[in-house]
Design a protein around this motif. Structure first.
Motif, mmCIF file in Angstrom:
data_model
loop_
_atom_site.group_PDB
_atom_site.id
_atom_site.type_symbol
_atom_site.label_atom_id
_atom_site.label_comp_id
_atom_site.label_asym_id
_atom_site.label_seq_id
_atom_site.Cartn_x
_atom_site.Cartn_y
_atom_site.Cartn_z
ATOM 1 N N PRO A 53 0.759 -1.325 -0.122
ATOM 2 C CA PRO A 53 0.176 0.019 -0.139
ATOM 3 C C PRO A 53 0.861 1.137 -0.189
ATOM 4 C CG PRO A 53 -0.605 -1.776 1.690
ATOM 5 C CD PRO A 53 0.547 -1.890 1.036
ATOM 6 N N TYR A 54 1.937 1.208 0.691
ATOM 7 C CA TYR A 54 2.659 2.466 0.560
ATOM 8 C C TYR A 54 3.651 2.744 -0.619
ATOM 9 C CZ TYR A 54 5.751 5.958 3.207
ATOM 10 O OH TYR A 54 6.441 7.027 3.626
ATOM 11 N N PHE A 55 3.897 1.991 -1.303
ATOM 12 C CA PHE A 55 4.404 2.041 -2.923
ATOM 13 C C PHE A 55 3.236 1.805 -3.980
ATOM 14 C CE2 PHE A 55 7.893 1.578 0.095
ATOM 15 C CZ PHE A 55 8.746 2.690 -0.291
ATOM 16 N N ALA A 56 2.051 1.819 -3.526
ATOM 17 C CA ALA A 56 0.896 1.535 -4.391
ATOM 18 C C ALA A 56 1.056 2.074 -5.782
ATOM 19 C CB ALA A 56 -0.466 1.910 -3.748
ATOM 20 N N ARG A 57 1.549 3.310 -5.949
ATOM 21 C CA ARG A 57 1.795 4.325 -6.884
ATOM 22 C C ARG A 57 2.845 3.466 -7.772
ATOM 23 N NH1 ARG A 57 1.313 10.609 -6.935
ATOM 24 N NH2 ARG A 57 0.934 10.011 -9.024
ATOM 25 N N TYR A 58 3.398 2.761 -7.478
ATOM 26 C CA TYR A 58 4.338 2.425 -8.392
ATOM 27 C C TYR A 58 4.201 0.968 -8.939
ATOM 28 C CZ TYR A 58 6.582 6.143 -5.947
ATOM 29 O OH TYR A 58 7.148 7.609 -5.656
ATOM 30 N N LEU A 59 3.369 0.220 -8.443
ATOM 31 C CA LEU A 59 3.433 -1.274 -8.452
ATOM 32 C C LEU A 59 2.764 -1.466 -10.062
ATOM 33 C CD1 LEU A 59 2.146 -2.665 -5.231
ATOM 34 C CD2 LEU A 59 4.310 -2.618 -6.095
ATOM 35 N N ASP A 60 2.250 -0.561 -10.584
ATOM 36 C CA ASP A 60 1.827 -0.846 -12.106
ATOM 37 C C ASP A 60 3.105 -1.309 -12.982
ATOM 38 O OD1 ASP A 60 -0.742 -0.747 -11.666
ATOM 39 O OD2 ASP A 60 -0.998 1.262 -12.229
ATOM 40 N N ASP A 61 4.186 -0.519 -12.662
ATOM 41 C CA ASP A 61 5.272 -0.402 -13.508
ATOM 42 C C ASP A 61 6.645 -1.213 -12.834
ATOM 43 O OD1 ASP A 61 4.345 0.842 -15.767
ATOM 44 O OD2 ASP A 61 4.084 2.440 -14.299
ATOM 45 N N TYR A 62 6.532 -1.389 -11.427
ATOM 46 C CA TYR A 62 7.625 -1.771 -10.784
ATOM 47 C C TYR A 62 7.326 -2.965 -9.888
ATOM 48 C CZ TYR A 62 10.132 2.659 -12.037
ATOM 49 O OH TYR A 62 10.638 3.412 -12.835
ATOM 50 N N ALA A 63 8.352 -3.860 -9.722
ATOM 51 C CA ALA A 63 8.611 -4.527 -8.462
ATOM 52 C C ALA A 63 9.411 -3.977 -7.569
ATOM 53 C CB ALA A 63 9.318 -6.148 -8.948
ATOM 54 N N VAL A 64 8.672 -3.606 -6.037
ATOM 55 C CA VAL A 64 9.361 -2.628 -5.206
ATOM 56 C C VAL A 64 10.055 -3.509 -4.365
ATOM 57 C CG1 VAL A 64 8.948 -1.178 -3.417
ATOM 58 C CG2 VAL A 64 7.479 -0.813 -5.644
ATOM 59 N N TYR A 65 11.297 -3.328 -4.087
ATOM 60 C CA TYR A 65 12.373 -3.974 -3.060
ATOM 61 C C TYR A 65 12.590 -2.883 -2.226
ATOM 62 C CZ TYR A 65 13.054 -7.771 -6.569
ATOM 63 O OH TYR A 65 12.840 -8.916 -7.484
ATOM 64 N N LEU A 66 12.324 -3.335 -0.628
ATOM 65 C CA LEU A 66 12.964 -2.673 0.414
ATOM 66 C C LEU A 66 14.268 -3.539 0.644
ATOM 67 C CD1 LEU A 66 12.842 -0.443 2.799
ATOM 68 C CD2 LEU A 66 11.580 -1.987 3.934
ATOM 69 N N LEU A 67 15.207 -2.891 0.532
ATOM 70 C CA LEU A 67 16.421 -3.694 0.693
ATOM 71 C C LEU A 67 17.363 -3.130 1.924
ATOM 72 C CD1 LEU A 67 18.467 -5.703 -0.580
ATOM 73 C CD2 LEU A 67 19.531 -3.656 -1.887
ATOM 74 N N SER A 68 17.301 -3.936 2.886
ATOM 75 C CA SER A 68 18.162 -3.707 4.151
ATOM 76 C C SER A 68 19.619 -3.847 4.090
ATOM 77 C CB SER A 68 17.534 -4.416 5.378
ATOM 78 O OG SER A 68 16.305 -4.161 6.029
ATOM 79 N N ARG A 69 20.209 -3.096 4.967
ATOM 80 C CA ARG A 69 21.675 -3.489 4.990
ATOM 81 C C ARG A 69 21.862 -4.588 5.601
ATOM 82 N NH1 ARG A 69 20.977 1.926 5.113
ATOM 83 N NH2 ARG A 69 20.777 1.965 7.625
ATOM 84 N N PRO A 70 23.046 -5.478 5.621
ATOM 85 C CA PRO A 70 23.449 -6.524 6.431
ATOM 86 C C PRO A 70 23.437 -6.039 7.903
ATOM 87 C CG PRO A 70 24.956 -6.121 4.504
ATOM 88 C CD PRO A 70 24.326 -4.818 4.662
ATOM 89 N N ARG A 71 23.477 -7.198 8.842
ATOM 90 C CA ARG A 71 23.600 -7.083 10.184
ATOM 91 C C ARG A 71 24.949 -7.500 10.202
ATOM 92 N NH1 ARG A 71 19.502 -4.492 8.731
ATOM 93 N NH2 ARG A 71 17.934 -3.912 10.237
ATOM 94 N N GLY A 72 25.533 -6.880 11.332
ATOM 95 C CA GLY A 72 26.877 -7.116 11.871
ATOM 96 C C GLY A 72 27.882 -6.526 11.045
ATOM 97 N N LEU A 73 27.522 -5.132 10.758
ATOM 98 C CA LEU A 73 28.485 -4.196 9.754
ATOM 99 C C LEU A 73 29.935 -4.092 10.666
ATOM 100 C CD1 LEU A 73 26.144 -1.245 9.260
ATOM 101 C CD2 LEU A 73 26.370 -3.030 7.963
ATOM 102 N N PRO A 74 30.773 -4.484 9.814
ATOM 103 C CA PRO A 74 32.136 -4.189 10.320
ATOM 104 C C PRO A 74 32.620 -2.874 11.067
ATOM 105 C CG PRO A 74 32.299 -3.963 7.856
ATOM 106 C CD PRO A 74 30.723 -4.345 8.195
ATOM 107 N N ALA A 75 33.483 -2.800 11.939
ATOM 108 C CA ALA A 75 34.174 -1.479 12.386
ATOM 109 C C ALA A 75 34.610 -0.917 11.215
ATOM 110 C CB ALA A 75 35.175 -1.774 13.427
ATOM 111 N N GLY A 76 34.412 0.556 11.082
ATOM 112 C CA GLY A 76 34.790 1.243 10.187
ATOM 113 C C GLY A 76 34.019 1.158 8.944
ATOM 114 N N TYR A 77 33.011 0.576 8.946
ATOM 115 C CA TYR A 77 31.948 0.720 7.726
ATOM 116 C C TYR A 77 32.160 1.692 6.707
ATOM 117 C CZ TYR A 77 27.657 -0.403 5.222
ATOM 118 O OH TYR A 77 26.644 -0.787 4.034
ATOM 119 N N ASP A 78 32.464 1.679 5.698
ATOM 120 C CA ASP A 78 32.281 2.895 4.759
ATOM 121 C C ASP A 78 31.802 2.500 3.439
ATOM 122 O OD1 ASP A 78 34.368 1.142 3.385
ATOM 123 O OD2 ASP A 78 36.256 2.248 4.105
#
Length: 275
Positions: A53-78
């Protein structure tokens, strides 16, 4: 018919997705902000139905992905670390879709810039939502305070301070009151607390100004007229330094302009993506 999915993509990226069966030949990949590090890190099976529902305006043309970052980021993540894993996830999405457009929200916009610059083959068009080439100098004490709360595991105070920076309406008052009282007992906890302060350190260290001219992809910078983290001068300069950059500001909105002014955001983004 709606098709949803959750799981983990290469690079250890949790994701949730929604698409209309038979459509969605393009992918719209949303890279979230700091708040992404503050939940357990896996999406329950119904997440795609919540996303749709939040991205309903895009679903006619897109597959929507909410892509999280990995867990356990390394020290100094850049930026190098971010591109290395996000590249793997985007390559997997690219195998299923003809093109990828990226919406980077706040910290996600910092990562989105680097992806568009280094891997233009994986990013067709870029939207920087409440983001820019760096956080404003005047915002650095606020972000340092958020980092302190993270190191103290004081999630209620961290979320309260974020609410003040994000919202221009009654939520800037109501959310902190709730978070500091009954909300202390029900709010989600980070899967890895270090991910929160490492994400904040990433934002404090990032400055992509001198690299913006290398972004070849069309880019829309959408921000709030009262955003204290990426204020209008930063948003305008970011767009001006990208060869095919445009800017759109929502008057009165703060750091959650993409959410506070959702109708405006969707309208501007759809026009940009369809041009």
């Amino acid at each position: 018919m709606l098709r949803t999915d959750t799981g983990e993509l290469p690079g250890d990226h949790p994701y949730a997705s929604a698409a209309t069966v038979g459509d969605g030949s393009r992918a719209l990949v949303v890279l979230p902000g700091i708040g992404d590090a503050m939940f357990p890190g896996t999406y329950p099976p119904f997440s795609g139905w919540t996303l749709a529902p939040y991205f309903a305006r895009y679903l006619d043309d897109y597959a929507v992905y909410l892509l999280s970052r990995p867990r356990g980021l390394p020290a100094g993540y850049d930026a190098d670390d971010a591109v290395a894993t996000h590249r793997l996830a985007l390559e997997a999405i690219a195998d299923e879709h003809e093109a990828i457009d990226v919406v980077g929200v706040s910290m996600g916009g910092l990562i989105g810039q680097e992806l568009a610059r280094r891997r233009p083959d994986l990013v067709d068009r870029l939207v920087l939502a409440d983001s820019g080439y760096r956080i404003d100098e005047d915002a650095r004490p606020t972000v340092r305070r958020l980092e302190y709360y993270a190191r103290e595991h004081d999630w209620a105070s961290l979320r309260s301070a974020l609410a003040v920076a994000m919202f221009s309406d009654s939520r800037a008052i109501a959310y902190p009151l709730t978070l500091q009282t009954v909300g202390r007992f029900v709010q989600p906890r980070p899967a890895d607390p270090a991910d929160v302060w490492r994400s904040l350190e990433f934002a404090l260290e990032f400055d992509g100004r001198d690299r913006l001219a290398e972004i070849e992809r069309p880019t829309l910078v959408f921000g709030g007229g009262r955003d204290p983290i990426f204020p209008p001068p930063i948003a305008r300069e970011t767009a001006a330094l990208i060869p095919d950059g445009t800017v759109s500001l929502a008057p009165g909105a703060k750091h959650a302009a993409f959410h506070e002014r959702k109708v405006t955001f969707d309208s501007r983004v759809r026009s940009f993506l369809e041009r």
